[in-house]
Design a protein around this motif. Structure first.
Motif, PDB file in Angstrom:
ATOM      1  N   ILE A 203      86.186  89.609  35.257  1.00 24.88           N
ATOM      2  CA  ILE A 203      85.199  88.945  34.440  1.00 24.88           C
ATOM      3  C   ILE A 203      84.087  88.692  35.297  1.00 24.88           C
ATOM      4  O   ILE A 203      83.939  88.264  36.481  1.00 24.88           O
ATOM      5  N   SER A 204      82.810  88.771  34.477  1.00 23.61           N
ATOM      6  CA  SER A 204      81.761  88.468  35.009  1.00 23.61           C
ATOM      7  C   SER A 204      80.877  87.862  34.121  1.00 23.61           C
ATOM      8  O   SER A 204      81.066  87.809  32.977  1.00 23.61           O
ATOM      9  N   SER A 205      79.726  86.948  34.557  1.00 30.11           N
ATOM     10  CA  SER A 205      78.904  86.518  33.605  1.00 30.11           C
ATOM     11  C   SER A 205      78.046  87.659  32.996  1.00 30.11           C
ATOM     12  O   SER A 205      78.020  88.764  33.290  1.00 30.11           O
ATOM     13  N   VAL A 206      77.199  87.331  31.839  1.00 30.23           N
ATOM     14  CA  VAL A 206      76.490  88.337  31.221  1.00 30.23           C
ATOM     15  C   VAL A 206      75.287  88.615  31.911  1.00 30.23           C
ATOM     16  O   VAL A 206      74.589  88.016  32.116  1.00 30.23           O
ATOM     17  N   HIS A 207      74.885  90.110  32.030  1.00 30.75           N
ATOM     18  CA  HIS A 207      73.866  90.414  32.921  1.00 30.75           C
ATOM     19  C   HIS A 207      72.694  91.181  32.388  1.00 30.75           C
ATOM     20  O   HIS A 207      71.752  91.256  32.452  1.00 30.75           O
ATOM     21  N   MET A 208      73.269  91.940  31.122  1.00 26.00           N
ATOM     22  CA  MET A 208      72.411  92.711  30.261  1.00 26.00           C
ATOM     23  C   MET A 208      71.554  91.834  29.528  1.00 26.00           C
ATOM     24  O   MET A 208      72.188  90.683  28.664  1.00 26.00           O
ATOM     25  N   THR A 209      70.205  91.895  29.053  1.00 18.33           N
ATOM     26  CA  THR A 209      69.449  91.229  28.384  1.00 18.33           C
ATOM     27  C   THR A 209      69.561  92.091  26.587  1.00 18.33           C
ATOM     28  O   THR A 209      70.140  92.872  26.701  1.00 18.33           O
ATOM     29  N   ALA A 210      68.856  91.200  25.812  1.00 11.19           N
ATOM     30  CA  ALA A 210      69.085  91.696  24.628  1.00 11.19           C
ATOM     31  C   ALA A 210      67.919  92.828  24.547  1.00 11.19           C
ATOM     32  O   ALA A 210      67.755  93.571  23.383  1.00 11.19           O
ATOM     33  N   ARG A 211      66.921  92.905  25.418  1.00 12.24           N
ATOM     34  CA  ARG A 211      65.853  94.050  25.556  1.00 12.24           C
ATOM     35  C   ARG A 211      66.441  95.404  25.706  1.00 12.24           C
ATOM     36  O   ARG A 211      67.425  95.534  26.588  1.00 12.24           O
ATOM     37  N   THR A 212      65.592  96.408  25.454  1.00 10.19           N
ATOM     38  CA  THR A 212      65.854  97.771  25.929  1.00 10.19           C
ATOM     39  C   THR A 212      64.300  98.163  26.210  1.00 10.19           C
ATOM     40  O   THR A 212      63.363  97.592  25.747  1.00 10.19           O
ATOM     41  N   SER A 213      64.149  99.056  27.190  1.00 10.03           N
ATOM     42  CA  SER A 213      62.914  99.713  27.265  1.00 10.03           C
ATOM     43  C   SER A 213      62.249 100.431  26.042  1.00 10.03           C
ATOM     44  O   SER A 213      63.024 100.986  25.409  1.00 10.03           O
ATOM     45  N   ALA A 214      61.063 100.528  26.088  1.00  8.91           N
ATOM     46  CA  ALA A 214      60.284 101.394  24.880  1.00  8.91           C
ATOM     47  C   ALA A 214      60.453 102.732  25.290  1.00  8.91           C
ATOM     48  O   ALA A 214      60.793 103.368  26.657  1.00  8.91           O
ATOM     49  N   GLY A 215      60.588 103.669  23.977  1.00  6.44           N
ATOM     50  CA  GLY A 215      60.926 104.889  24.429  1.00  6.44           C
ATOM     51  C   GLY A 215      61.895 105.197  23.374  1.00  6.44           C
ATOM     52  O   GLY A 215      62.863 104.541  23.279  1.00  6.44           O
ATOM     53  N   GLU A 216      62.196 106.612  23.621  1.00  7.84           N
ATOM     54  CA  GLU A 216      63.360 107.260  22.837  1.00  7.84           C
ATOM     55  C   GLU A 216      64.691 106.641  23.290  1.00  7.84           C
ATOM     56  O   GLU A 216      65.584 106.513  22.539  1.00  7.84           O
ATOM     57  N   ARG A 217      64.731 106.700  24.463  1.00  5.72           N
ATOM     58  CA  ARG A 217      66.198 106.498  25.377  1.00  5.72           C
ATOM     59  C   ARG A 217      66.600 105.083  25.199  1.00  5.72           C
ATOM     60  O   ARG A 217      67.680 104.771  25.106  1.00  5.72           O
ATOM     61  N   GLN A 218      65.589 104.169  25.024  1.00  6.61           N
ATOM     62  CA  GLN A 218      65.849 102.761  25.184  1.00  6.61           C
ATOM     63  C   GLN A 218      66.772 102.193  25.815  1.00  6.61           C
ATOM     64  O   GLN A 218      68.157 101.767  25.825  1.00  6.61           O
ATOM     65  N   THR A 219      66.365 102.296  27.312  1.00  2.48           N
ATOM     66  CA  THR A 219      67.563 101.938  28.489  1.00  2.48           C
ATOM     67  C   THR A 219      67.470 100.511  28.642  1.00  2.48           C
ATOM     68  O   THR A 219      66.641  99.760  28.470  1.00  2.48           O
ATOM     69  N   PRO A 220      68.864  99.936  28.685  1.00  2.00           N
ATOM     70  CA  PRO A 220      69.009  98.538  28.657  1.00  2.00           C
ATOM     71  C   PRO A 220      68.436  97.851  29.728  1.00  2.00           C
ATOM     72  O   PRO A 220      68.216  98.452  31.109  1.00  2.00           O
ATOM     73  N   VAL A 221      67.987  96.502  29.808  1.00  2.00           N
ATOM     74  CA  VAL A 221      67.498  95.896  30.718  1.00  2.00           C
ATOM     75  C   VAL A 221      68.087  94.862  31.282  1.00  2.00           C
ATOM     76  O   VAL A 221      68.715  94.170  30.474  1.00  2.00           O
ATOM     77  N   PHE A 222      68.199  94.834  32.488  1.00  2.00           N
ATOM     78  CA  PHE A 222      69.283  93.705  33.076  1.00  2.00           C
ATOM     79  C   PHE A 222      68.460  92.638  33.480  1.00  2.00           C
ATOM     80  O   PHE A 222      67.202  92.693  34.046  1.00  2.00           O
ATOM     81  N   GLN A 223      68.990  91.401  33.668  1.00  2.00           N
ATOM     82  CA  GLN A 223      68.445  89.982  34.180  1.00  2.00           C
ATOM     83  C   GLN A 223      68.037  90.256  35.671  1.00  2.00           C
ATOM     84  O   GLN A 223      66.775  89.854  35.987  1.00  2.00           O
ATOM     85  N   ASP A 224      69.049  90.878  36.314  1.00  2.00           N
ATOM     86  CA  ASP A 224      68.841  90.846  37.764  1.00  2.00           C
ATOM     87  C   ASP A 224      69.963  91.935  38.288  1.00  2.00           C
ATOM     88  O   ASP A 224      70.677  92.545  37.661  1.00  2.00           O
ATOM     89  N   ASP A 225      69.916  91.984  39.548  1.00  2.00           N
ATOM     90  CA  ASP A 225      70.940  93.105  40.261  1.00  2.00           C
ATOM     91  C   ASP A 225      72.178  92.274  40.750  1.00  2.00           C
ATOM     92  O   ASP A 225      72.942  93.027  41.758  1.00  2.00           O
ATOM     93  N   GLN A 226      72.440  91.158  40.358  1.00  2.00           N
ATOM     94  CA  GLN A 226      73.710  90.629  40.724  1.00  2.00           C
ATOM     95  C   GLN A 226      75.061  91.381  40.502  1.00  2.00           C
ATOM     96  O   GLN A 226      75.707  91.312  41.588  1.00  2.00           O
ATOM     97  N   LEU A 227      74.994  91.929  39.449  1.00  2.00           N
ATOM     98  CA  LEU A 227      76.263  92.640  38.998  1.00  2.00           C
ATOM     99  C   LEU A 227      76.601  93.843  40.032  1.00  2.00           C
ATOM    100  O   LEU A 227      77.604  94.148  40.563  1.00  2.00           O
ATOM    101  N   ALA A 228      75.276  94.431  40.559  1.00  2.00           N
ATOM    102  CA  ALA A 228      75.654  95.398  41.571  1.00  2.00           C
ATOM    103  C   ALA A 228      76.157  95.028  42.635  1.00  2.00           C
ATOM    104  O   ALA A 228      77.035  95.781  43.481  1.00  2.00           O
ATOM    105  N   LYS A 229      75.902  93.849  43.299  1.00  2.00           N
ATOM    106  CA  LYS A 229      76.363  93.157  44.229  1.00  2.00           C
ATOM    107  C   LYS A 229      77.967  92.916  44.290  1.00  2.00           C
ATOM    108  O   LYS A 229      78.780  92.970  45.219  1.00  2.00           O
ATOM    109  N   GLU A 230      78.196  92.400  43.044  1.00  2.00           N
ATOM    110  CA  GLU A 230      79.827  92.246  42.904  1.00  2.00           C
ATOM    111  C   GLU A 230      80.611  93.663  43.016  1.00  2.00           C
ATOM    112  O   GLU A 230      81.594  93.126  43.176  1.00  2.00           O
TER     113      GLU A 230
END
Length: 313
Positions: A203-230
């Motif tokens: 279990i971890s805290s929520v890391h993804m925001t409700a935002r996605t990047s502009a463009g066709e792919r709509q890449t997810p946007v993360f609040q920070d890189d804390q999940l990568a460290k975990e």
């Protein structure tokens, strides 16, 4: 509820696509199919200066059946300044523990002489010592057939090992020390047998925001890189996965965690203080891919329980 065509169509929201992707992760392997005793006592309080302490080394079997023989072993230590004469170690079956507070009371104070220890079995189910010399530990081992314990209803009983004897200051037989633990019991007539398991949470805290990047792919946007460290080698979630791989446990996993790691593995962006976002690290993408692959191997043929998606509790 939207039909399958609507969800799978090009107009599906990013959140729905991530949820569908998590479901796909859970559908391709056992993880995926399954997903979408002794009570530890607190440290004993110091024994009174004129008492005898009891330490339990083993109690086997820990969950006995009617045909078993219960064997208890340990040591007794005279903490006083006077020798104890006519001493003996005995076994005591205490009351059935029906409440959490009753169990906590014993777990927190297993050597409390004032607690309800139950009657001593006595007779041949004791071990005698002519003298307990101050500061000298003595070993004991007592075996008793389970049917001699006179256990009643199914449940958990208080089970104690006590030491009694006399001192020159108090020349009458008295209980000088006790150590209590727990004895689970279920008779052979019971319709079902209790089974236990260790829950292993990922279990971890929520890391993804409700935002996605502009463009066709709509890449997810993360609040920070804390999940990568975990999930990186040595991180909390990486250690949980590595340790749980060789244990007989039930994995408890938040699907939101899988969705987030999968999003990171497929390319993500990091939120910036000014409201913009920048591309996430390719190194972290590789870490995410490795962690997902390792998790699928770790949970193969194991019990897996899914928590509510991104449940804050």
């Amino acid at each position: 509820m939207a039909d399958a065509a609507e969800i799978q169509g090009p107009s599906a929201s990013p959140a729905r696509r991530r949820l569908r992707r998590a479901g796909a992760l859970l559908a391709g392997a056992p993880l995926l199919a399954g997903l979408l005793q002794l009570t530890a006592a607190e440290p004993a309080q110091a024994a009174p200066a004129d008492s005898v302490s009891v330490a339990l080394d083993s109690l086997t079997p820990s969950a006995p059946t009617e045909d078993d023989t219960l064997t208890v072993s340990g040591t007794v230590l005279n903490n006083g300044r006077q020798s104890v004469t006519g001493a003996h170690v005995g076994l005591r079956v205490g009351p059935l523990l029906n409440t959490r507070s009753a169990i906590d009371g014993i777990a927190q104070h297993p050597d409390d002489l004032r607690g309800d220890a139950g009657d001593e079995l006595g007779g041949k189910y004791t071990q005698k010592f002519s003298t307990l010399i101050p500061g000298v530990a003595e070993h004991f081992s007592i075996s008793v057939p389970v049917d001699e314990l006179d256990l009643g209803k199914d449940g958990v009983y208080s089970f104690g090992v006590s030491v009694s004897g006399k001192t020159s200051a108090r020349p009458w037989d008295q209980m000088l020390g006790i150590e209590r633990t727990f004895l689970p019991w279920q008779s052979s007539e019971a319709d079902t047998k209790s089974r236990t398991t260790f829950m292993w949470p990922l279990i971890s805290s929520v890391h993804m925001t409700a935002r996605t990047s502009a463009g066709e792919r709509q890449t997810p946007v993360f609040q920070d890189d804390q999940l990568a460290k975990e999930i990186a080698p040595g991180g909390r979630l990486a250690q949980m996965m590595d340790l749980g791989r060789d244990l007989d446990v039930t994995w408890v996993i938040d699907p939101d965690l899988l969705a987030a790691v999968d999003a990171m593995a497929n390319g993500y962006r990091l939120q910036q203080p000014d409201g913009t976002s920048k591309a996430g690290s390719r190194e972290n993408q590789d870490v995410a891919k490795q962690w997902l692959a390792g998790l699928q191997k770790a949970v193969a043929d194991k019990e897996v329980v899914a928590l509510p998606f991104a449940d804050p509790d």
